[in-house]
Design a protein around this motif. Structure first.
Motif, mmCIF file in Angstrom:
data_model
loop_
_atom_site.group_PDB
_atom_site.id
_atom_site.type_symbol
_atom_site.label_atom_id
_atom_site.label_comp_id
_atom_site.label_asym_id
_atom_site.label_seq_id
_atom_site.Cartn_x
_atom_site.Cartn_y
_atom_site.Cartn_z
ATOM 1 N N ALA A 1 0.839 -1.207 0.000
ATOM 2 C CA ALA A 1 0.000 0.000 0.000
ATOM 3 C C ALA A 1 0.869 1.250 0.000
ATOM 4 O O ALA A 1 0.521 2.262 -0.634
ATOM 5 C CB ALA A 1 -0.937 -0.004 1.205
ATOM 6 N N PHE A 2 1.996 1.192 0.672
ATOM 7 C CA PHE A 2 2.920 2.327 0.730
ATOM 8 C C PHE A 2 3.462 2.643 -0.662
ATOM 9 O O PHE A 2 3.466 3.807 -1.095
ATOM 10 C CB PHE A 2 4.060 1.998 1.692
ATOM 11 C CG PHE A 2 5.102 3.075 1.823
ATOM 12 C CD1 PHE A 2 4.904 4.157 2.665
ATOM 13 C CD2 PHE A 2 6.294 2.993 1.118
ATOM 14 C CE1 PHE A 2 5.874 5.145 2.790
ATOM 15 C CE2 PHE A 2 7.258 3.974 1.227
ATOM 16 C CZ PHE A 2 7.048 5.056 2.068
ATOM 17 N N ASN A 4 8.100 2.478 10.003
ATOM 18 C CA ASN A 4 7.459 1.297 9.422
ATOM 19 C C ASN A 4 6.569 1.748 8.272
ATOM 20 O O ASN A 4 6.459 2.946 7.983
ATOM 21 C CB ASN A 4 6.691 0.481 10.467
ATOM 22 C CG ASN A 4 5.495 1.217 11.029
ATOM 23 O OD1 ASN A 4 5.003 2.206 10.463
ATOM 24 N ND2 ASN A 4 4.987 0.756 12.159
ATOM 25 N N PHE A 5 5.926 0.812 7.619
ATOM 26 C CA PHE A 5 5.166 1.141 6.413
ATOM 27 C C PHE A 5 3.790 1.707 6.711
ATOM 28 O O PHE A 5 3.061 2.071 5.791
ATOM 29 C CB PHE A 5 5.084 -0.078 5.498
ATOM 30 C CG PHE A 5 6.394 -0.392 4.838
ATOM 31 C CD1 PHE A 5 6.850 0.375 3.775
ATOM 32 C CD2 PHE A 5 7.194 -1.431 5.291
ATOM 33 C CE1 PHE A 5 8.069 0.128 3.171
ATOM 34 C CE2 PHE A 5 8.412 -1.708 4.688
ATOM 35 C CZ PHE A 5 8.843 -0.924 3.627
ATOM 36 N N ASP A 6 3.436 1.811 8.001
ATOM 37 C CA ASP A 6 2.233 2.545 8.397
ATOM 38 C C ASP A 6 2.536 4.028 8.609
ATOM 39 O O ASP A 6 1.694 4.769 9.105
ATOM 40 C CB ASP A 6 1.640 1.955 9.678
ATOM 41 C CG ASP A 6 1.061 0.568 9.455
ATOM 42 O OD1 ASP A 6 0.620 0.303 8.318
ATOM 43 O OD2 ASP A 6 1.056 -0.239 10.392
ATOM 44 N N LYS A 7 3.753 4.432 8.280
ATOM 45 C CA LYS A 7 4.217 5.819 8.373
ATOM 46 C C LYS A 7 4.357 6.310 9.817
ATOM 47 O O LYS A 7 4.238 7.510 10.085
ATOM 48 C CB LYS A 7 3.306 6.768 7.584
ATOM 49 C CG LYS A 7 3.330 6.546 6.087
ATOM 50 C CD LYS A 7 2.552 7.643 5.370
ATOM 51 C CE LYS A 7 2.674 7.532 3.879
ATOM 52 N NZ LYS A 7 1.970 8.601 3.161
ATOM 53 N N VAL A 26 13.946 1.429 8.577
ATOM 54 C CA VAL A 26 14.241 2.806 8.177
ATOM 55 C C VAL A 26 13.726 2.932 6.749
ATOM 56 O O VAL A 26 14.201 2.239 5.845
ATOM 57 C CB VAL A 26 15.750 3.127 8.228
ATOM 58 C CG1 VAL A 26 15.990 4.558 7.757
ATOM 59 C CG2 VAL A 26 16.282 2.921 9.632
ATOM 60 N N ILE A 27 12.730 3.777 6.576
ATOM 61 C CA ILE A 27 12.088 3.972 5.259
ATOM 62 C C ILE A 27 12.298 5.423 4.861
ATOM 63 O O ILE A 27 12.000 6.339 5.645
ATOM 64 C CB ILE A 27 10.596 3.628 5.324
ATOM 65 C CG1 ILE A 27 10.419 2.164 5.765
ATOM 66 C CG2 ILE A 27 9.937 3.870 3.972
ATOM 67 C CD1 ILE A 27 9.041 1.849 6.260
ATOM 68 N N VAL A 28 12.816 5.637 3.665
ATOM 69 C CA VAL A 28 13.181 6.968 3.214
ATOM 70 C C VAL A 28 12.500 7.257 1.881
ATOM 71 O O VAL A 28 12.482 6.410 0.982
ATOM 72 C CB VAL A 28 14.716 7.084 3.030
ATOM 73 C CG1 VAL A 28 15.089 8.456 2.479
ATOM 74 C CG2 VAL A 28 15.435 6.816 4.343
ATOM 75 N N VAL A 29 11.941 8.471 1.786
ATOM 76 C CA VAL A 29 11.495 8.997 0.508
ATOM 77 C C VAL A 29 12.323 10.249 0.249
ATOM 78 O O VAL A 29 12.231 11.213 1.008
ATOM 79 C CB VAL A 29 9.996 9.334 0.496
ATOM 80 C CG1 VAL A 29 9.587 9.892 -0.869
ATOM 81 C CG2 VAL A 29 9.169 8.098 0.845
#
Length: 242
Positions: free
Chosen positions: A20-21, A220-223, A233-236
């Motif tokens: 979904a992300f 996480n992928f739920d922001k 660690v999630i980066v945009v």
């Protein structure tokens, strides 16, 4: 024939937490999209089936052959740290915890290549295991049963065992896949991956020095906000300039 791709796919196919992300990012930035390290197509096929023009690349030709057996896709075999693509992409993705498997010089080469292939204002989204969390794990764990899945081709069970060793700089994880046959035979395939334990701040410095703006970071992928012991660690990161 390489026995690993179907085992890898069986291991990861049921993981959907990040889909979904990535679909939201595709809606936000548009296409075309390039997925680096697309593997057996877990993410690529979802985005493609949603109507996005996406190109995948992987350095392992057998992974791409398995992907193509699962369905049509635009893919090619290449090393993501040396790829040369025209600056036509709106979004580049590096999912599946791949980014921290590279040492610093490789990451810088990768960032340079991704920056070149993006349009101005395009984004690079990546994820990796939180090094602080990995550093908190025991230094060594012997093989433990993680889960049992069905082989996608034989439909026989596959037992997946996980073990790891950690030193000051890297966590080395080994997955052992035991493919169980009705006659009692067992085929074992092992796969090892290393994850950098450098401080998260070092990763961020490299990204910004490569011409990207850190648009968002998550744990996480739920922001959820990135915290010290967040699982991911999630980066945009958005491309600045042209």
């Amino acid at each position: 024939m390489n026995r690993f791709p179907p085992l890898y796919h069986a291991h990861h196919a049921s993981y959907t937490d990040d889909l979904a992300f990535y679909l939201e990012l595709a809606r936000q930035y548009g296409h075309p999209i390039v997925e680096l390290g697309c593997g057996t197509g877990r993410v690529l096929h979802v985005l493609q089936n949603a109507g996005y023009y996406i190109v995948g690349l992987d350095s392992e030709i057998e992974m791409l052959r398995f992907l193509r057996r699962r369905g049509p896709a635009r893919v090619f075999c290449a090393d993501m740290t040396s790829l040369a693509l025209a600056p036509v992409f709106r979004l580049a993705l590096l999912p599946c915890n791949t980014y921290s498997t590279f040492a610093s010089q490789q990451r810088l080469a990768l960032l340079s290549r991704v920056w070149r292939c993006l349009q101005s204002g395009g984004a690079f989204a990546l994820s990796f295991p939180n090094p602080a969390l990995l550093q908190s794990l025991p230094a060594q764990v012997e093989a433990e049963l993680e889960e049992i899945v069905l082989h996608p081709e034989t439909i026989y069970p596959v037992q997946i065992f996980t073990s790891w060793q950690r030193d000051q700089d890297w966590l080395s994880v080994t997955w052992a896949y035991d493919h169980l046959f009705p006659d009692g035979n067992v085929e074992r395939v092992e796969y090892r991956q290393m994850y950098s334990l450098e401080a998260v701040s070092q990763f961020f410095i490299e990204i910004e020095q490569s011409g990207f703006h850190l648009q968002a970071t998550y744990g996480n992928f739920d922001k959820k906000p990135l915290q010290r012991f967040s699982p991911n660690v999630i980066v945009v990161a958005e491309k600045i300039g042209g």
